[in-house]
Design an enzyme around this catalytic site. Structure first.
Site, PDB file in Angstrom:
ATOM      1  N   SER A 244      -4.848   8.843 -28.856  1.00  0.00           N
ATOM      2  CA  SER A 244      -6.295   8.656 -28.856  1.00  0.00           C
ATOM      3  C   SER A 244      -6.936   9.600 -29.865  1.00  0.00           C
ATOM      4  O   SER A 244      -6.582  10.777 -29.931  1.00  0.00           O
ATOM      5  CB  SER A 244      -6.866   8.930 -27.463  1.00  0.00           C
ATOM      6  OG  SER A 244      -6.305   8.069 -26.502  1.00  0.00           O
TER       7      SER A 244
ATOM      8  N   GLN B  89     -12.992   3.092 -27.966  1.00  0.00           N
ATOM      9  CA  GLN B  89     -12.001   4.086 -28.376  1.00  0.00           C
ATOM     10  C   GLN B  89     -11.375   3.676 -29.703  1.00  0.00           C
ATOM     11  O   GLN B  89     -11.106   2.500 -29.926  1.00  0.00           O
ATOM     12  CB  GLN B  89     -10.899   4.211 -27.327  1.00  0.00           C
ATOM     13  CG  GLN B  89      -9.852   5.283 -27.626  1.00  0.00           C
ATOM     14  CD  GLN B  89      -8.711   5.244 -26.620  1.00  0.00           C
ATOM     15  OE1 GLN B  89      -7.834   4.407 -26.697  1.00  0.00           O
ATOM     16  NE2 GLN B  89      -8.749   6.159 -25.664  1.00  0.00           N
TER      17      GLN B  89
ATOM     18  N   ASP C 164      -8.951   5.619 -19.938  1.00  0.00           N
ATOM     19  CA  ASP C 164      -8.042   5.834 -21.062  1.00  0.00           C
ATOM     20  C   ASP C 164      -6.691   5.139 -20.856  1.00  0.00           C
ATOM     21  O   ASP C 164      -5.799   5.263 -21.678  1.00  0.00           O
ATOM     22  CB  ASP C 164      -7.822   7.346 -21.251  1.00  0.00           C
ATOM     23  CG  ASP C 164      -7.165   7.696 -22.577  1.00  0.00           C
ATOM     24  OD1 ASP C 164      -7.370   6.960 -23.552  1.00  0.00           O
ATOM     25  OD2 ASP C 164      -6.442   8.706 -22.634  1.00  0.00           O
TER      26      ASP C 164
END
Length: 301
Positions: free
Chosen positions: A240, A290, A216
């Protein structure tokens, strides 16, 4: 009520990695119910990679030996709060001979902050191909992200300086560093080497959780490259929205891995990003995807 304060953040690589291992060691409260510890020195919003990695660790605790995680798909619903631990409930949806599937709900103060599904597979042989690793400089020829940050310490606002410059357990060496404060518009592709800053025990589940944590770190910024903004320019809000990881091959996260990312699309205040993770010898060991919020802020009056 908030839990007791976690220990102060370590400064040495060995201390930081020991704290990261402790952070990703979830406590079993009851069958399929776990508590994730708090980040030492954490303030404000919980890092999304921490929630994903702790959720994966909880799921891995519920799966029989011989089956390893090969994919996870997570949706972020609410920001986590560093003032409270996170509770993880695991639901055993499927247990077959070759595959197992788990659902994980991460909660704080009675509300879900993340839903995740994870799939596990017993090792098997099959057809094989992979995308080639891009040609990039080796990590020994590159400067660390922390050294690059130290160079611009005087440009960082005082209120952000401690967080911006603090030592981290994951070492990153970007192949083409960009300016934090005056970024030029460029193609939405970036490459960087990363690894944990000290040796890890020989526990494959821990290495998978560490990779999930670090996946991430460089992904969301890729969709901002064509627009000349970063979270330090002050005119963009980022978060996110969802995150997926596919684990293809065995690896060690205390060896250098190349994270190569691209963003094929952004729009409607969202940006989509993809990533591939390679070992130094060119094996593709993981893929990521993502979508994140990239909302421009209104200028302050």
């Amino acid at each position: 009520m908030a839990a007791d304060n976690p220990p102060e953040r370590a400064e040495t690589p060995e201390g930081l990695v020991a704290q990261l291992i402790a952070l990703l060691t979830v406590e079993e409260l009851d069958t399929d119910l776990y508590r994730g510890p708090r980040q030492p020195g954490g303030v404000g919003r919980v890092f999304g990679g921490q929630v994903i990695a702790q959720a994966l660790q909880a799921a891995q605790r519920s799966v029989e030996d011989g089956k390893a995680a090969h994919s996870l798909h997570a949706y972020f619903m609410r920001p986590g709060d560093e003032d409270h631990p996170i509770i993880y409930r695991v639901v055993r949806d499927f247990e077959g001979r070759s595959f197992a599937t788990r659902r994980i709900i991460a909660m704080q103060k009675g509300q879900p902050i993340l839903n995740m599904a994870a799939s596990f597979q017993r090792e098997a042989e099959g057809l094989h191909h992979q995308a080639d690793m891009p040609e990039v400089p080796p990590p020994e020829d590159l400067r660390s992200d922390r050294d690059l940050r130290e160079e611009i310490r005087e440009q960082v606002p005082e209120k952000l300086r401690r967080f911006f410059l603090r030592a981290r357990p994951i070492e990153i060496r970007p192949c083409a560093p960009r300016s934090w404060f005056a970024p030029e518009k460029q193609a939405p592709v970036q490459h960087g080497w990363f690894k944990v800053a000290a040796a890890l025990p020989d526990e494959p589940a821990l290495h998978r959780a560490m990779l999930a944590y670090a996946s991430d770190m460089m992904l969301l910024g890729t969709c901002m490259l064509p627009h000349g903004v970063t979270w330090m320019t002050g005119n963009v809000q980022t978060a996110s929205l969802d995150h997926a990881v596919w684990l293809h091959e065995p690896f060690r996260f205390d060896d250098w891995l190349l994270y190569t990312t691209d963003s094929p699309w952004s729009g409607h205040s969202r940006g989509f990003n993809r990533g591939r993770i390679y070992t130094r010898d060119g094996r593709l060991v993981a893929s990521t995807a993502q979508e994140g919020l990239i909302r421009l802020r209104e200028p302050s009056s």
